[in-house]
Design an enzyme around this catalytic site. Sequence first.
Site, PDB file in Angstrom:
ATOM      1  N   GLU A 170    -152.855 100.568  13.297  1.00 49.98           N
ATOM      2  CA  GLU A 170    -151.792 100.756  12.294  1.00 49.98           C
ATOM      3  C   GLU A 170    -152.295 100.659  10.861  1.00 49.98           C
ATOM      4  OE1 GLU A 170    -148.463  98.211  13.102  1.00 49.98           O
ATOM      5  OE2 GLU A 170    -148.113  99.077  15.070  1.00 49.98           O
ATOM      6  N   GLU A 352    -148.582 101.073  21.706  1.00 43.48           N
ATOM      7  CA  GLU A 352    -147.583 100.011  21.533  1.00 43.48           C
ATOM      8  C   GLU A 352    -146.194 100.601  21.647  1.00 43.48           C
ATOM      9  OE1 GLU A 352    -147.516  97.486  18.061  1.00 43.48           O
ATOM     10  OE2 GLU A 352    -149.680  97.150  18.201  1.00 43.48           O
TER      11      GLU A 352
END
Length: 445
Positions: A170, A352
């Site tokens: 991320e 995720e």
Amino acid sequence: MPADRSAPTWPREFIWGVSTSSYQIEGGATDDGRGPSIWDVRCRLPGKVANGDTGAVACDHYHRHREDIELMRSLGVDAYRFSVAWPRVLPRGIGAPNPAGLAFYDRLIDDLLAAGIEPWLCLYHWDLPQALQDQGGWTSRDSAGWFADYAALACRRYGDRVRRWITFNEFSVFTLFGYAMDWQAPGQVDRRAHLQAIHHVNLAHGAAVDVIRSLVPGASIGAIHNRQRVLPRGDDDADRVAATTLDAFWNRTFPEAQLEAAYPSPVAEAIEPFVRAGDMARICRPIDWFGLNHYGPIFARAEPSALWGFAWADPPEATERTPIGWAIHPEMFRDELVELSRRFRLPVVVTENGSGGADIPAADGRVDDARRVDYLQAYTAAMHEAIAAGADVRGYFIWSLLDNFEWGAGYANRFGLFHVDFATLRRTPKSSARWYRELIAAARA
Ligand code: IFM
């Protein structure tokens, strides 16, 4: 073609997994020579983390990794995504490695392999060594070289056993929250620092891809991006512009630089002073798969006093939400998978997906997280529809194996399939753990 939700069939080689990250679960923050990270420092600043929580003990995974591997075995997962704590293996970020820290990941990897679970190793999930922060952290162009050297150390040590490598988790979250909003470490709010961090993290990614490729024959390399639709909170032009700007920073800046060698507007114009000749080619290195972290759409509103003119907004009242208030929209997940697969022409791995809540145990100790089960059911069904529509999705990892340190929210927001009692560190399977075990078993049947 709509999927048959009663009896979905999944591709034979589909990978089912769970994800965690070092600072969020390991604890052992001062054990065996680990150096401090920027998160150890942030946790000590008053008001930055709910309840004054810290990752000093977290789930104590550093001392309990075998127990946690048993939990994974009970689910029947194929793979486990974890991150290496850079300051555990290189306490000062560069220079002398820490033998005890390196040995911990040897044990983890060996025990995973012995359990038949493939290790997916992520090099960076936000715990930058504080010693490097003291030298400018990601705002220093030297950071690309620091990261490449750290990647080389990890490859030489673990490359004989680890095939799946991830450079960063991320990119947009830790750069935006850490350098533009003070929601995460290192907690700056500064345009120049934000732009430098973006560009240097991209250079570090490109350098690490080359290092992994040269040191680990047969490596399968990915980078993990969170992508989710950004919606204007209000129905006016100002909020629409805010949403477009947040979309550029959140969804586009990193994948487009890394896979198409270009920054999107308005980042491109602003970042230009930091881009040197040859940089975009250094950033845009071939990788093998696209890691997608996705939860639900996010909302932006115009905020002229904010660094980039936008502010985060809560979803409108009518939006279906998780217990911690995040919007639920499985159809957007399906569409994202389809679009992503077409756009970048890489296999996609969902690295995720999950849902946060308070997850309070009942009097008999059971944790019935029915709303998480509903969420996961809807999102996996949407993923199935995406595959049926042609998306090349190769795997799915739930965030997270365990309740853990949820950054600024401390231990209040729980995402685990297993409940952790942070007083006793006892793990208890939630209903969602049973649901995931059954899904995996049915997918294999
Ligand atoms: O806990 C985080 C993780 O570290 C990164 N992705 C989102 C998760 C839930 O907020």
